[in-house]
Write a protein that holds these residues in place. Structure first.
Motif, PDB file in Angstrom:
ATOM      1  N   LEU A  10       0.819  -1.215   0.000  1.00 16.16           N
ATOM      2  CA  LEU A  10       0.000   0.000   0.000  1.00 16.16           C
ATOM      3  C   LEU A  10       0.850   1.262   0.000  1.00 16.16           C
ATOM      4  N   ASP A  11       2.113   1.139   0.423  1.00 11.81           N
ATOM      5  CA  ASP A  11       3.031   2.287   0.403  1.00 11.81           C
ATOM      6  C   ASP A  11       3.621   2.530  -0.988  1.00 11.81           C
ATOM      7  N   ALA A  12       3.448   1.565  -1.893  1.00 13.68           N
ATOM      8  CA  ALA A  12       3.996   1.684  -3.245  1.00 13.68           C
ATOM      9  C   ALA A  12       3.103   2.586  -4.096  1.00 13.68           C
ATOM     10  N   ALA A  13       3.647   3.021  -5.207  1.00 18.52           N
ATOM     11  CA  ALA A  13       2.867   3.797  -6.163  1.00 18.52           C
ATOM     12  C   ALA A  13       1.969   2.825  -6.921  1.00 18.52           C
ATOM     13  N   LEU A  14       0.672   2.905  -6.687  1.00 18.79           N
ATOM     14  CA  LEU A  14      -0.302   1.999  -7.301  1.00 18.79           C
ATOM     15  C   LEU A  14      -1.429   2.800  -7.926  1.00 18.79           C
ATOM     16  N   SER A  15      -2.075   2.208  -8.906  1.00 19.61           N
ATOM     17  CA  SER A  15      -3.309   2.812  -9.411  1.00 19.61           C
ATOM     18  C   SER A  15      -4.354   2.720  -8.305  1.00 19.61           C
ATOM     19  N   ARG A  16      -5.394   3.493  -8.408  1.00 19.93           N
ATOM     20  CA  ARG A  16      -6.467   3.435  -7.393  1.00 19.93           C
ATOM     21  C   ARG A  16      -7.066   2.036  -7.327  1.00 19.93           C
ATOM     22  N   LYS A  17      -7.261   1.403  -8.476  1.00 24.37           N
ATOM     23  CA  LYS A  17      -7.850   0.063  -8.495  1.00 24.37           C
ATOM     24  C   LYS A  17      -6.930  -0.956  -7.815  1.00 24.37           C
ATOM     25  N   ASP A  18      -5.631  -0.895  -8.093  1.00 26.16           N
ATOM     26  CA  ASP A  18      -4.696  -1.827  -7.474  1.00 26.16           C
ATOM     27  C   ASP A  18      -4.554  -1.565  -5.971  1.00 26.16           C
ATOM     28  N   ARG A  19      -4.614  -0.306  -5.578  1.00 26.00           N
ATOM     29  CA  ARG A  19      -4.570   0.025  -4.144  1.00 26.00           C
ATOM     30  C   ARG A  19      -5.811  -0.564  -3.456  1.00 26.00           C
ATOM     31  N   ALA A  20      -6.968  -0.384  -4.069  1.00 25.21           N
ATOM     32  CA  ALA A  20      -8.197  -0.944  -3.500  1.00 25.21           C
ATOM     33  C   ALA A  20      -8.117  -2.469  -3.426  1.00 25.21           C
ATOM     34  N   ALA A  21      -7.582  -3.081  -4.476  1.00 22.63           N
ATOM     35  CA  ALA A  21      -7.443  -4.539  -4.482  1.00 22.63           C
ATOM     36  C   ALA A  21      -6.514  -5.003  -3.366  1.00 22.63           C
ATOM     37  N   THR A  22      -5.465  -4.240  -3.099  1.00 15.51           N
ATOM     38  CA  THR A  22      -4.538  -4.601  -2.027  1.00 15.51           C
ATOM     39  C   THR A  22      -5.219  -4.476  -0.667  1.00 15.51           C
ATOM     40  N   TYR A  23      -6.050  -3.456  -0.492  1.00 14.88           N
ATOM     41  CA  TYR A  23      -6.847  -3.362   0.742  1.00 14.88           C
ATOM     42  C   TYR A  23      -7.762  -4.587   0.886  1.00 14.88           C
ATOM     43  N   VAL A  24      -8.408  -4.974  -0.210  1.00 12.25           N
ATOM     44  CA  VAL A  24      -9.284  -6.147  -0.166  1.00 12.25           C
ATOM     45  C   VAL A  24      -8.482  -7.385   0.213  1.00 12.25           C
ATOM     46  N   ASN A  25      -7.341  -7.577  -0.412  1.00 15.30           N
ATOM     47  CA  ASN A  25      -6.520  -8.748  -0.121  1.00 15.30           C
ATOM     48  C   ASN A  25      -6.080  -8.773   1.338  1.00 15.30           C
ATOM     49  N   ARG A  26      -5.686  -7.609   1.865  1.00 15.54           N
ATOM     50  CA  ARG A  26      -5.293  -7.563   3.273  1.00 15.54           C
ATOM     51  C   ARG A  26      -6.502  -7.831   4.168  1.00 15.54           C
ATOM     52  N   GLY A  27      -7.649  -7.318   3.763  1.00 17.47           N
ATOM     53  CA  GLY A  27      -8.870  -7.590   4.525  1.00 17.47           C
ATOM     54  C   GLY A  27      -9.188  -9.077   4.575  1.00 17.47           C
ATOM     55  N   ILE A  28      -8.977  -9.757   3.463  1.00 14.99           N
ATOM     56  CA  ILE A  28      -9.195 -11.207   3.421  1.00 14.99           C
ATOM     57  C   ILE A  28      -8.274 -11.903   4.420  1.00 14.99           C
ATOM     58  N   LEU A  29      -7.025 -11.488   4.454  1.00 12.30           N
ATOM     59  CA  LEU A  29      -6.077 -12.094   5.390  1.00 12.30           C
ATOM     60  C   LEU A  29      -6.483 -11.816   6.837  1.00 12.30           C
ATOM     61  N   HIS A  30      -6.969 -10.607   7.097  1.00 12.60           N
ATOM     62  CA  HIS A  30      -7.465 -10.302   8.449  1.00 12.60           C
ATOM     63  C   HIS A  30      -8.672 -11.178   8.788  1.00 12.60           C
ATOM     64  N   MET A  31      -9.556 -11.386   7.830  1.00 10.09           N
ATOM     65  CA  MET A  31     -10.733 -12.222   8.091  1.00 10.09           C
ATOM     66  C   MET A  31     -10.309 -13.647   8.432  1.00 10.09           C
ATOM     67  N   ARG A  32      -9.328 -14.150   7.741  1.00 13.36           N
ATOM     68  CA  ARG A  32      -8.859 -15.516   8.021  1.00 13.36           C
ATOM     69  C   ARG A  32      -8.325 -15.636   9.443  1.00 13.36           C
ATOM     70  N   ASN A  33      -7.913 -14.520  10.008  1.00 17.20           N
ATOM     71  CA  ASN A  33      -7.428 -14.492  11.390  1.00 17.20           C
ATOM     72  C   ASN A  33      -8.511 -14.034  12.360  1.00 17.20           C
ATOM     73  N   THR A  34      -9.731 -13.934  11.888  1.00 17.66           N
ATOM     74  CA  THR A  34     -10.889 -13.458  12.663  1.00 17.66           C
ATOM     75  C   THR A  34     -10.678 -12.054  13.235  1.00 17.66           C
ATOM     76  N   LYS A  35      -9.936 -11.251  12.548  1.00 17.12           N
ATOM     77  CA  LYS A  35      -9.749  -9.839  12.913  1.00 17.12           C
ATOM     78  C   LYS A  35     -10.761  -9.036  12.085  1.00 17.12           C
ATOM     79  N   PHE A  36     -12.028  -9.171  12.462  1.00 14.10           N
ATOM     80  CA  PHE A  36     -13.107  -8.643  11.631  1.00 14.10           C
ATOM     81  C   PHE A  36     -13.139  -7.119  11.566  1.00 14.10           C
ATOM     82  N   GLU A  37     -12.821  -6.447  12.648  1.00 11.19           N
ATOM     83  CA  GLU A  37     -12.812  -4.978  12.608  1.00 11.19           C
ATOM     84  C   GLU A  37     -11.704  -4.474  11.679  1.00 11.19           C
ATOM     85  N   ARG A  38     -10.561  -5.117  11.718  1.00 11.59           N
ATOM     86  CA  ARG A  38      -9.476  -4.720  10.807  1.00 11.59           C
ATOM     87  C   ARG A  38      -9.876  -4.977   9.365  1.00 11.59           C
ATOM     88  N   ALA A  39     -10.514  -6.102   9.128  1.00 11.94           N
ATOM     89  CA  ALA A  39     -10.977  -6.413   7.768  1.00 11.94           C
ATOM     90  C   ALA A  39     -12.005  -5.382   7.320  1.00 11.94           C
TER      91      ALA A  39
END
Length: 193
Positions: free
Chosen positions: A62-91
């Motif tokens: 997320l600190d890299a230079a990304l397009s808005r779509k790729d930045r959003a996708a990276t947030y989604v991917n990190r959210g998925i990883l948080h969900m797998r750890n049951t960190k629902f508020e972070r997700a």
């Protein structure tokens, strides 16, 4: 008493649709190139747990230079990883950031709906899933329909839940979670009198 379907995709276990996540992933926005955001994407895609390493890779990405779509996708991917750890508020926060960054990413809404189910916000989840269902490609639509069926079932809208499960199975006939869930319903013919 809440009724939960067997898991779904993206990463959890419940009834999450993304919500009890199955082995599939919601990480559908492929990020080109190398680097930490690619590690983040692959971790979400291949069902890996959200380890400190993979979460940090997402954050670095997320600190890299990304397009808005790729930045959003990276947030989604990190959210998925948080969900797998049951960190629902972070997700939840990651999915909200994804939607704010790039509102035209239906996977963000699908995953947002899933985490809201986990957080018992069924009204918010229904709104997010309806938006996802309107925009998702057929390849992932079955997941959102399954999650929405979870909500309808909890609201005792059994006909709607059944119809969503049936539609999900039309899109993916061999899906065990949906097959098991639909067996919970008894379909009776309408009285013709």
């Amino acid at each position: 008493m809440k009724k939960y379907f067997p898991a779904l995709t993206a990463t959890l276990t419940f009834a999450t649709i993304l919500f009890s996540f199955s082995s599939e992933s919601y990480a559908q926005a492929i990020i080109e190139g190398k680097g930490p955001q690619q590690v983040c994407y692959e971790s979400a895609l291949y069902g890996k747990q959200g380890t400190k390493y993979t979460i940090n890779a997402c954050t670095e990405g997320l600190d890299a230079a990304l397009s808005r779509k790729d930045r959003a996708a990276t947030y989604v991917n990190r959210g998925i990883l948080h969900m797998r750890n049951t960190k629902f508020e972070r997700a939840r926060k990651d999915y909200e950031a994804a939607i704010k960054t790039y509102p035209d990413l239906p996977e963000a809404y699908m995953n947002y709906g899933a985490v809201l189910i986990q957080l018992d916000d069924y009204d918010g989840a229904l709104k997010a899933l309806n938006k996802a269902i309107d925009e998702l490609p057929p390849k992932h639509l079955h997941q959102a329909l399954f999650n929405r069926a979870i909500i309808y079932d909890s609201q005792e809208k059994y006909r709607d839940a059944y119809l969503d499960l049936k539609r999900a199975l039309e899109l993916r006939p061999d899906w065990d979670d949906a097959l098991k869930s639909i067996k919970r319903y008894l379909v009776a013919p309408k009285n013709s009198g």
